[in-house]
Enzyme design. Structure first.
Site, short mmCIF file in Angstrom:
data_model
loop_
_atom_site.label_atom_id
_atom_site.label_comp_id
_atom_site.label_asym_id
_atom_site.label_seq_id
_atom_site.Cartn_x
_atom_site.Cartn_y
_atom_site.Cartn_z
CB CYS A 4 -7.81 -2.65 -0.65
SG CYS A 4 -6.94 -1.30 -1.49
CG ASN A 7 -5.50 3.87 -0.51
OD1 ASN A 7 -5.13 4.95 -0.09
ND2 ASN A 7 -6.70 3.71 -1.01
CB CYS A 9 -6.04 -2.14 -7.12
SG CYS A 9 -4.40 -2.25 -7.86
NE ARG A 10 -7.99 -5.37 -3.34
CZ ARG A 10 -7.57 -6.21 -2.40
NH1 ARG A 10 -8.33 -7.24 -2.08
NH2 ARG A 10 -6.41 -6.02 -1.80
CB SER A 11 -9.61 1.04 -0.95
OG SER A 11 -8.24 1.32 -0.99
CG ASP A 120 -4.52 -7.94 -4.62
OD1 ASP A 120 -4.52 -7.12 -5.55
OD2 ASP A 120 -3.57 -8.09 -3.82
#
Ligand code: 4NP
Length: 152
Positions: A4, A7, A9-11, A120
């Protein structure tokens, strides 16, 4: 490898959820999992506390993960380079070596969902982190089914 922007939050959420699914299916010795950001703002940092808390509520532990930036050498190491949104994908394409033969694409393109990007959640409220987890859980199952078939 999941990618993301930051690195944090999402990934890392995808990393932790997918790792847990892989362990549940007894495939941990066959699949190496990692995550990275296209940006370097948070290198060395643990995941965002909201991502950690939301994941923990669903039984995933992200506490050991630390942010790093994606590099071209990642394409020589991983078969799947998986972007959370189109902007990350475009950044990854710009560092992808021409000889890469693996999957470079959007995470949600692997699943049959009606959205193609994991939004995001960084500047939003807690609902955004729950939504990320819903999408990541669905796509992780689809990714693991695909890899499981390749391994058989
Ligand atoms: P991520 O979220 O890409 O899912 O880790 C973000 C984290 C940090 C920032 C942006 C997005 N930031 O601008 O610092």
């Amino acid at each position: 490898m999941f990618v993301c922007l930051g690195n944090i939050c999402r990934s890392p959420t995808a990393h932790g959820v997918f790792r847990s699914r892989v362990e549940q299916r007894g495939l941990a010795h066959l699949i190496e999992i990692d995550s990275a950001g296209t940006a370097g703002y948070h290198i060395g940092n643990p995941p965002d506390h909201r991502a950690v808390a939301t994941a923990r509520q669903r039984g995933y532990d992200l506490s050991d993960l630390r942010a790093r930036q994606a590099i071209s050498a990642d394409f020589d190491h991983y078969d799947y380079i998986i972007a959370m949104d189109k902007e990350n994908l475009s950044e990854l394409k710009s560092i992808c070596p021409p000889h890469f033969k693996g999957y470079l694409g959007l995470f949600l393109d692997l699943a049959e969902l009606d959205v193609c990007e994991v939004p995001d959640p960084y500047y939003g409220g807690p609902a955004g982190f729950d939504h990320v987890l819903d999408l990541v859980e669905a796509a992780s199952e689809a990714l693991l089914d695909r890899i499981d078939k390749e391994l058989n």
